[in-house]
Design an enzyme around this catalytic site. Structure first.
Site, short mmCIF file in Angstrom:
data_model
loop_
_atom_site.label_atom_id
_atom_site.label_comp_id
_atom_site.label_asym_id
_atom_site.label_seq_id
_atom_site.Cartn_x
_atom_site.Cartn_y
_atom_site.Cartn_z
N THR A 302 0.99 -0.98 -0.04
CA THR A 302 -0.20 0.67 -0.13
C THR A 302 0.89 0.90 0.25
O THR A 302 1.59 1.66 1.31
CB THR A 302 -0.95 0.40 0.90
OG1 THR A 302 -2.07 -1.69 1.31
CG2 THR A 302 -1.94 1.18 1.06
N PHE A 304 1.06 5.38 1.14
CA PHE A 304 0.46 6.10 1.68
C PHE A 304 1.76 7.90 1.20
O PHE A 304 2.75 7.44 0.94
CB PHE A 304 1.32 5.70 2.71
CG PHE A 304 0.73 4.61 3.12
CD1 PHE A 304 -0.48 5.06 4.85
CD2 PHE A 304 0.94 3.60 3.41
CE1 PHE A 304 -1.49 3.42 5.02
CE2 PHE A 304 -0.26 2.44 4.00
CZ PHE A 304 -1.48 2.66 4.71
#
Length: 426
Positions: A302, A304
């Site tokens: 992921t 960010f």
């Protein structure tokens, strides 16, 4: 624009929403000071700018604190509180600052809350101080781990919604926010792309976090006794095949976040329910790990972004990435021209994302022969590998601006160049 007046004393910089979690609790629990360049005239001698305001609060808080220590100064507190009540925002109405009340016999009452201090109204800490970093979720969430990776030794502030994290930075409750924008398996987090356009925060960095899912349950619970598995929708989809291979005939239910699922099971003593979350969530909420590394694909990462109130100065001594958003009044036909501006200068694009143009989602084109055509309007988000300090990037955006009716630079920031290998643990 005037400073927002304090309503309650600040005892903690952590946003702790309760049932139900709502943003109004955020504003009730913190003193929020928003300053702009406009000069505000305060009566009764309180200063004209932010420094004077903070100095006045420091003097006031020190006098209140001295009363708590039994200094015996019985003359200053009432007058100062009256002056400040008359001065805040230029209004003469009294404002409760939780000051120590003075009785007629001039004996101070014991304080029930910590006195107001200058740190309650302070901006971002200077170098060496602890940064306050907002993230969405509860302790144990992957976003908390990303905040710790982006800003080691920071004070992580949990928020119940993405927009609350944006607001926390804007209202000086937090110094930074770390929020997900895309996942290698689940794709983009569209909500945060929309919020980037709605708010005026700047991207100042990025961090990529490998995601390592675990199946968690209460101690003593066995997999064959499970009837339900709960987690964030993306976590459920990322573990779908593994759950099937484990032979679990369970109902799968979506909740707000992974660590929140673990917290819910522990709080309600649910012995027929498991959660998909991190190993840290298991440690925090006293759960056991029934299965480790249950994501279907080990290359589950992921991305960010780190958000701040002010942009950073772009540099050329290390790899930088720049994020922009643009639109055009005449539809998407301009997209090829925009992309050619980067291709001509050998600038690589790492992402392009389209989102509906909320102010004008549909464009109507009337034709006398065939009728009315309805075209969807879009905003385009683009990430490219170049720093705004480079001449080629400046020239590319100058050309893009000629083709578009709207262009905004969301940030120019260092790329995350940390080594990465497939997830094998937290």
């Amino acid at each position: 624009m005037q400073a927002v007046s304090p309503t309650q004393n600040l005892n903690s910089s952590v946003i702790r929403p309760s049932k139900p979690r709502r943003f109004h609790q955020l504003t009730r629990s913190f003193i929020c000071c928003v300053y702009h360049n406009d000069s505000v005239q305060f009566p009764n001698g309180v200063g004209l700018n932010r420094a004077d305001w903070q100095s006045s609060c420091a003097i006031l808080s020190s006098k209140v604190f001295s009363q708590d220590q039994g200094s015996g100064d019985k003359s200053t507190a009432p007058s100062n509180s009256d002056h400040l009540a008359a001065a805040v925002n230029g209004h003469k109405t009294s404002i409760d600052l939780n000051l120590v009340p003075i009785e007629k016999n001039n004996k101070p009452q014991p304080p029930t809350q910590k006195p107001l201090t200058i740190t309650d109204l302070s901006p971002a800490p200077m170098h060496g101080s602890q940064l306050r970093v907002a993230y969405q979720g509860v302790p144990g969430a992957y976003s908390e781990a990303a905040a710790g990776k982006a800003y080691p030794n920071c004070e992580a502030i949990p928020c119940d919604q993405f927009e609350v994290a944006f607001q926390a930075v804007e209202l000086w409750i937090a110094d930074r926010a770390v929020l997900p924008v895309e996942n290698s398996l689940g794709g983009s987090i569209h909500r945060n792309y929309d919020l980037l356009l709605r708010h005026r925060l700047h991207i100042v960095g990025e961090v990529q976090l490998p995601v390592h899912h675990c199946l968690l349950a209460l101690p003593g619970v066995r997999k064959e006794y499970l009837a339900r598995v709960i987690s964030h929708p993306q976590a459920l989809s990322q573990c779908e095949h593994t759950l099937t291979k484990l032979g679990l005939n369970v109902t799968r239910e979506a909740v707000d976040d992974t660590a929140g699922a673990a917290e819910y099971i522990a709080a309600n003593n649910l012995r027929d329910t498991a959660a998909i979350a991190s190993a840290r969530a298991a440690e925090l909420y006293g759960l056991q790990i029934l299965a480790d590394g249950i994501q279907d694909d080990s290359s589950n990462v992921t991305r960010f972004v780190m958000l701040a109130r002010e942009p950073i100065i772009p540099r050329t001594d290390r790899p930088f990435k720049t994020s922009i958003v643009f639109a055009h009044d005449k539809g998407t036909s301009v997209l090829f021209k925009v992309l050619s501006a980067f291709a001509f200068r050998n600038i690589s694009l790492t992402k392009i994302e389209s989102r509906p143009h909320r102010n004008r989602p549909i464009r109507l084109v009337d034709d006398a022969n065939v009728g009315t055509a309805k075209h969807f309007e879009y905003m385009f988000y683009v990430d490219f590998e170049a720093s705004m300090a480079e001449v080629r990037a400046q020239n590319a955006l100058a050309e893009v601006q000629e083709f578009t009716s709207f262009l905004r630079v969301l940030g120019s920031y260092p790329m995350d160049m940390t080594p990465w290998c497939p997830s094998s643990g937290d």
